[in-house]
Scaffold this active site. Sequence first.
Site, PDB file in Angstrom:
ATOM      1  N   ASN A 172      13.421 -30.004  31.349  1.00  0.00           N
ATOM      2  CA  ASN A 172      11.859 -30.102  31.306  1.00  0.00           C
ATOM      3  C   ASN A 172      11.108 -30.289  30.054  1.00  0.00           C
ATOM      4  O   ASN A 172      10.017 -30.835  29.646  1.00  0.00           O
ATOM      5  CB  ASN A 172      11.251 -29.282  32.449  1.00  0.00           C
ATOM      6  CG  ASN A 172      11.337 -27.668  31.126  1.00  0.00           C
ATOM      7  OD1 ASN A 172      12.666 -27.240  30.909  1.00  0.00           O
ATOM      8  ND2 ASN A 172       9.827 -26.946  31.728  1.00  0.00           N
ATOM      9  N   LYS A 195      23.488 -26.634  22.747  1.00  0.00           N
ATOM     10  CA  LYS A 195      23.726 -27.225  24.423  1.00  0.00           C
ATOM     11  C   LYS A 195      22.454 -27.517  25.086  1.00  0.00           C
ATOM     12  O   LYS A 195      21.658 -26.944  25.824  1.00  0.00           O
ATOM     13  CB  LYS A 195      25.212 -26.442  26.100  1.00  0.00           C
ATOM     14  CG  LYS A 195      25.430 -26.986  26.570  1.00  0.00           C
ATOM     15  CD  LYS A 195      26.397 -26.386  27.172  1.00  0.00           C
ATOM     16  CE  LYS A 195      24.939 -26.751  28.479  1.00  0.00           C
ATOM     17  NZ  LYS A 195      24.456 -27.794  29.752  1.00  0.00           N
ATOM     18  N   GLY A 246      16.269 -21.545  31.376  1.00  0.00           N
ATOM     19  CA  GLY A 246      16.098 -22.169  32.703  1.00  0.00           C
ATOM     20  C   GLY A 246      16.068 -21.484  33.880  1.00  0.00           C
ATOM     21  O   GLY A 246      14.969 -20.379  33.990  1.00  0.00           O
ATOM     22  N   SER A 247      16.624 -21.147  35.150  1.00  0.00           N
ATOM     23  CA  SER A 247      16.668 -20.843  36.670  1.00  0.00           C
ATOM     24  C   SER A 247      17.180 -19.104  36.041  1.00  0.00           C
ATOM     25  O   SER A 247      17.773 -18.855  35.387  1.00  0.00           O
ATOM     26  CB  SER A 247      17.532 -21.349  37.197  1.00  0.00           C
ATOM     27  OG  SER A 247      18.913 -20.970  37.332  1.00  0.00           O
ATOM     28  N   GLU A 268      14.328 -16.543  29.325  1.00  0.00           N
ATOM     29  CA  GLU A 268      13.009 -17.284  29.244  1.00  0.00           C
ATOM     30  C   GLU A 268      13.433 -17.961  31.104  1.00  0.00           C
ATOM     31  O   GLU A 268      14.303 -19.545  30.885  1.00  0.00           O
ATOM     32  CB  GLU A 268      12.265 -18.059  28.999  1.00  0.00           C
ATOM     33  CG  GLU A 268      10.336 -18.899  29.268  1.00  0.00           C
ATOM     34  CD  GLU A 268       9.901 -19.353  29.513  1.00  0.00           C
ATOM     35  OE1 GLU A 268       9.831 -20.493  29.488  1.00  0.00           O
ATOM     36  OE2 GLU A 268       8.810 -19.523  28.608  1.00  0.00           O
ATOM     37  N   LEU A 269      12.868 -17.386  31.884  1.00  0.00           N
ATOM     38  CA  LEU A 269      13.525 -17.832  33.095  1.00  0.00           C
ATOM     39  C   LEU A 269      12.193 -18.397  34.481  1.00  0.00           C
ATOM     40  O   LEU A 269      10.974 -18.527  33.953  1.00  0.00           O
ATOM     41  CB  LEU A 269      14.248 -16.837  34.435  1.00  0.00           C
ATOM     42  CG  LEU A 269      15.486 -15.977  33.117  1.00  0.00           C
ATOM     43  CD1 LEU A 269      16.147 -14.641  33.781  1.00  0.00           C
ATOM     44  CD2 LEU A 269      16.478 -17.670  32.612  1.00  0.00           C
ATOM     45  N   CYS A 302       7.160 -24.319  32.706  1.00  0.00           N
ATOM     46  CA  CYS A 302       8.067 -22.728  33.115  1.00  0.00           C
ATOM     47  C   CYS A 302       6.649 -21.726  33.653  1.00  0.00           C
ATOM     48  O   CYS A 302       6.655 -21.408  34.682  1.00  0.00           O
ATOM     49  CB  CYS A 302       8.846 -21.867  32.080  1.00  0.00           C
ATOM     50  SG  CYS A 302      10.253 -22.750  32.389  1.00  0.00           S
TER      51      CYS A 302
END
Length: 531
Positions: A172, A195, A246-247, A268-269, A302
Amino acid sequence: MSLETELPHDPEHDPRASYALEPDTVRALTDRIVATTGRSEASYTPITGQPLATIPQSDAGDVDEAFRRARAAQQVWARTSLDHRSELLLRLHDLVLDRQAEIMDLVCWESGKARKDAFAEVLHVALTARYYARTAHRHLDTERRGAFLPGLQRVEVNRIAKGVVGIISPWNYPFTLAVCDGLPALLAGNAVVIKPDAQTMLTALLGAQLLEEAGFPRDLWTVVAGPGPEIGTPLIQHADYVCFTGSTATGKLIAQQAAERLIGASLELGGKNPILVLRDADVAKAAEGAVRACFSNSGQLCVSTERMFVADQVYDRFVTAFVDRVRAMNLGAGLGWEVDMGTLISQNQVDVTTAHVRDAVEHGATVLVGGRARPDVAPYFFEPTVLEGVTPAMTCFGHETFGPVVSLYRFHDEAEAIERANDGDYGLNASVYTRDTARGREVARRIKCGTVNVNEAFAATFASIDAEMGGMRQSGQGRRQGSEGIHRYTETQSVAVQRVGRLSPMLGLDEEGFAKATTAGLRLFKKLGRA
């Protein structure tokens, strides 16, 4: 085009369809990937759905090789001076600003976001590079600490690089989140193996190229490419620290794997971020901020707002002003500055957003504006959408949409609004709009979010690199930015030098006498105000 504009979609005559990356440009970027499998995957632009490039794929053996190279480079790098590392960050700062047009073009083509949102990535990388370069000694210099016996001991704390940091970055914000988390890691003396997400590999590779052009050794920042289930675990198994954005579901799996190896992880989710518009808010200012809070990067952010709690006294005026602003937004997919909101990145994002809106409507919610996919704008475009009447029975009430959808709620009592804002599992970002900024700060302290902005959407905290940023509760652990953003990549080492005497009986004292003398000393130190 405004929200109400219908466009005929004719790919054969669409000027956007003529875009293609030069083969040499693609090769220069993809050659940076450590990949020997012979496999490759195509990447596509969400602006037209056309292929952009072919990305070589890595396997577990390539991850091994990437870490081997990184460890060799890190051993040399850790011996370089802090001033030299800082100078390279300042070179990167200038390179990013000089090459911003190229960076923004690639970010737009890979992610589909509006150009102004791509510029935010350029800005954030430049700010991060400059901040850590200018504050390097503050964060990393050896510090003198108080000794047990002042004058008889010297105590210092060193910051030692962890080694090789593994970064798993999302699609994002493909430039800033592929670069910014790694800059303090490099400054602290670490190497990085990254990655990036498969959908935005080229932007991440451009970041790696710019780092090398700034003077960082090539193997200090190595890149692998491939599915998370295939190469994510090997990356965690090799890393000395893991940084993931990410999630929440994936973050929990990464935390488990990191815990098994007793290595640290910053995560960070997800978020279901609220705005509180208090009764004394400047309605026009709040409406303008809410548009940015909800629809920057098409809601694929986020810290994006998905819930708005508005005081009775201003609710009707705010809703009118907000909806009018949403209707006036210029929607598009391309490289121009005139676009207010770009496209979602994939069909999966469209499917989730569509399902959330459809479910809400079927259970009684009202669409005040938007609510539709718009393939006439771009293959994965979805209108900015405002819902009213959302209840706990609806999926979008508590689940993150990660798309351009926000729900409006009226409140009568401020304490109730704060309680509702804190409801649920997440705690990433929040906003409070009020003319009384002291009151805004007081309300902020009662909101369980890692960042809270008063009279701003998210940019005030996002761009203040000296202030830590991250989530509470299910929104993650650890922080980027500020001192925590660099100290996470270091081990603290305490060194104490005994100058005179020893910490054991001497001068003819036995153990009991030593204990009595020490006790008397402790009482004296308390009276003297010593820590």
